[in-house]
Scaffold this motif. Sequence first.
Motif, mmCIF file in Angstrom:
data_model
loop_
_atom_site.group_PDB
_atom_site.id
_atom_site.type_symbol
_atom_site.label_atom_id
_atom_site.label_comp_id
_atom_site.label_asym_id
_atom_site.label_seq_id
_atom_site.Cartn_x
_atom_site.Cartn_y
_atom_site.Cartn_z
ATOM 1 N N LEU A 18 0.852 -1.183 0.000
ATOM 2 C CA LEU A 18 0.000 0.000 0.000
ATOM 3 C C LEU A 18 0.889 1.234 0.000
ATOM 4 N N VAL A 19 0.614 2.172 -0.901
ATOM 5 C CA VAL A 19 1.438 3.375 -1.022
ATOM 6 C C VAL A 19 0.547 4.603 -0.989
ATOM 7 N N GLU A 20 1.108 5.712 -0.560
ATOM 8 C CA GLU A 20 0.370 6.968 -0.562
ATOM 9 C C GLU A 20 0.561 7.659 -1.903
ATOM 10 N N VAL A 21 -0.537 8.194 -2.445
ATOM 11 C CA VAL A 21 -0.479 8.872 -3.736
ATOM 12 C C VAL A 21 -1.138 10.241 -3.600
ATOM 13 N N GLU A 22 -0.650 11.187 -4.392
ATOM 14 C CA GLU A 22 -1.230 12.521 -4.437
ATOM 15 C C GLU A 22 -2.323 12.548 -5.503
ATOM 16 N N ARG A 34 -14.888 8.877 -3.471
ATOM 17 C CA ARG A 34 -14.403 8.152 -2.294
ATOM 18 C C ARG A 34 -14.810 6.695 -2.481
ATOM 19 N N THR A 35 -13.842 5.798 -2.511
ATOM 20 C CA THR A 35 -14.104 4.393 -2.815
ATOM 21 C C THR A 35 -14.819 3.700 -1.658
ATOM 22 N N ARG A 36 -15.831 2.912 -1.999
ATOM 23 C CA ARG A 36 -16.542 2.102 -1.012
ATOM 24 C C ARG A 36 -16.141 0.635 -1.108
ATOM 25 N N HIS A 37 -16.041 0.140 -2.341
ATOM 26 C CA HIS A 37 -15.707 -1.263 -2.570
ATOM 27 C C HIS A 37 -14.903 -1.366 -3.865
ATOM 28 N N SER A 38 -14.087 -2.393 -3.957
ATOM 29 C CA SER A 38 -13.511 -2.803 -5.242
ATOM 30 C C SER A 38 -13.525 -4.325 -5.254
ATOM 31 N N GLN A 103 -7.876 1.782 -4.732
ATOM 32 C CA GLN A 103 -7.369 3.037 -4.182
ATOM 33 C C GLN A 103 -8.476 3.674 -3.345
ATOM 34 N N THR A 104 -8.128 4.292 -2.235
ATOM 35 C CA THR A 104 -9.142 4.796 -1.310
ATOM 36 C C THR A 104 -9.958 5.954 -1.867
ATOM 37 N N GLY A 105 -9.441 6.652 -2.843
ATOM 38 C CA GLY A 105 -10.162 7.734 -3.497
ATOM 39 C C GLY A 105 -9.466 8.093 -4.791
ATOM 40 N N PHE A 106 -10.186 8.752 -5.700
ATOM 41 C CA PHE A 106 -9.565 9.079 -6.984
ATOM 42 C C PHE A 106 -10.299 10.228 -7.658
ATOM 43 N N VAL A 107 -9.594 10.861 -8.585
ATOM 44 C CA VAL A 107 -10.138 11.945 -9.402
ATOM 45 C C VAL A 107 -10.060 11.506 -10.856
ATOM 46 N N VAL A 108 -11.205 11.468 -11.527
ATOM 47 C CA VAL A 108 -11.261 11.036 -12.927
ATOM 48 C C VAL A 108 -12.268 11.903 -13.664
ATOM 49 N N ALA A 298 -10.643 -6.527 3.932
ATOM 50 C CA ALA A 298 -10.435 -5.102 4.130
ATOM 51 C C ALA A 298 -9.328 -4.606 3.206
ATOM 52 N N PHE A 299 -9.454 -3.355 2.778
ATOM 53 C CA PHE A 299 -8.454 -2.772 1.881
ATOM 54 C C PHE A 299 -7.038 -2.921 2.442
ATOM 55 N N GLY A 300 -6.883 -2.741 3.720
ATOM 56 C CA GLY A 300 -5.554 -2.803 4.322
ATOM 57 C C GLY A 300 -4.873 -4.144 4.231
ATOM 58 N N THR A 301 -5.621 -5.194 3.899
ATOM 59 C CA THR A 301 -5.037 -6.542 3.801
ATOM 60 C C THR A 301 -4.626 -6.905 2.379
ATOM 61 N N LEU A 302 -4.756 -5.972 1.433
ATOM 62 C CA LEU A 302 -4.532 -6.329 0.022
ATOM 63 C C LEU A 302 -3.162 -6.944 -0.262
ATOM 64 N N PRO A 303 -2.060 -6.441 0.289
ATOM 65 C CA PRO A 303 -0.775 -7.099 -0.013
ATOM 66 C C PRO A 303 -0.772 -8.577 0.356
ATOM 67 N N GLU A 304 -1.275 -8.901 1.533
ATOM 68 C CA GLU A 304 -1.315 -10.308 1.956
ATOM 69 C C GLU A 304 -2.361 -11.086 1.161
ATOM 70 N N THR A 305 -3.499 -10.434 0.883
ATOM 71 C CA THR A 305 -4.557 -11.110 0.138
ATOM 72 C C THR A 305 -4.098 -11.494 -1.258
ATOM 73 N N MET A 306 -3.434 -10.588 -1.971
ATOM 74 C CA MET A 306 -2.976 -10.892 -3.325
ATOM 75 C C MET A 306 -1.951 -12.022 -3.316
ATOM 76 N N THR A 307 -1.079 -12.029 -2.345
ATOM 77 C CA THR A 307 -0.095 -13.113 -2.238
ATOM 78 C C THR A 307 -0.799 -14.448 -2.016
ATOM 79 N N ARG A 308 -1.807 -14.442 -1.161
ATOM 80 C CA ARG A 308 -2.558 -15.672 -0.868
ATOM 81 C C ARG A 308 -3.321 -16.154 -2.106
ATOM 82 N N LEU A 309 -3.963 -15.239 -2.818
ATOM 83 C CA LEU A 309 -4.706 -15.631 -4.013
ATOM 84 C C LEU A 309 -3.771 -16.146 -5.102
ATOM 85 N N ALA A 310 -2.618 -15.503 -5.255
ATOM 86 C CA ALA A 310 -1.659 -15.945 -6.272
ATOM 87 C C ALA A 310 -1.129 -17.343 -5.973
#
Length: 322
Positions: A18-22, A34-38, A103-108, A298-310
């Motif tokens: 997880l990284v911070e982006v501007e 503001r993201t609710r689900h992905s 991503q927790t939020g975005f501008v498009v 939860a969004f915060g678990t994505l690094p571990e979740t992707m490793t587990r799914l892979a």
Amino acid sequence: MDRTARAFRVIEPGRGALVEVELPEPGPDDVVVRTRHSAISRGTELLVFRGGVPASQHGAMRAPFQVGEFPAPVTYGYLAVGTVEEGPPELRGRDVFCLHPHQTGFVVPAAAVCPVPDEVPAARAVLAGTVETAVNALWDAAPRVGDRIAVVGGGMVGCAVAALLAPMPGVRVELVDVDPARAAVADALGVGFALPDEAAGGCDLVIHASATEAGLARSLELLGVEGEVTELSWYGDRVPRVPLGEGFHSGRLAIRASQVGRVSPARQARWTYADRMALALRLLGDARFGALITETVAFGTLPETMTRLAAGAPGLAVRVDY
């Protein structure tokens, strides 16, 4: 809204963080979401996570709001639902679907989002990209009333295809998968189920979505004379062997590709990408599609979740809650 967000990024093949982006300042034609689900697309996203996108396909496989280049570092994904916090009055406060990475939020641009119909729960709307793929596949495959159809590969896309086929008058739809647990999903979708060796043959049409050599071979075996396989699998950097011996020529069989990156030629003259996405979202008013979501994280678990799914964790769609 805070002009920073957190995003899931593939740092190197097989490792994410997880990284911070501007976030950019929104323009007059933009929305701030503001993201609710992905949701995680197990096929393409896990292939990207493993670094399996061939160099020849780096351009073709770019996601609309991808950041970085294959193989890594790259921020990739395309199944997101969120609430518009800033933007045109008609969208402000609405839940929208967007082909955006995790991503927790975005501008498009406002044109890049599609409003979620009131009757569709936001938590189910994350499947819109998957259902859109299934819609395009059926436009390509052109099933007919009374057809005998097998859907080989009970993943997210295969199950979405089966769900759309189920209400067609007179069709015999059988979901074919090596995992007996898919029988419960098939039942929820209202279609039959069979293990590969037990599947009914003589099919007019087979939709293949297993992304395996064995699945493609079995798909050809299930066809009747003059039958056709519609191939939805993307193999990435793998080179599958295609069994074109035995009865392929005498049966006058056919294999055709279907890919969601273009609107099917059968509909191009009358349907836009936005029309197709809006249709997919309307179709998600059918509660049967909820059977495709088999895990929430939860969004915060994505690094571990992707490793587990892979590593091969079972299941279908994984919804990410923010």
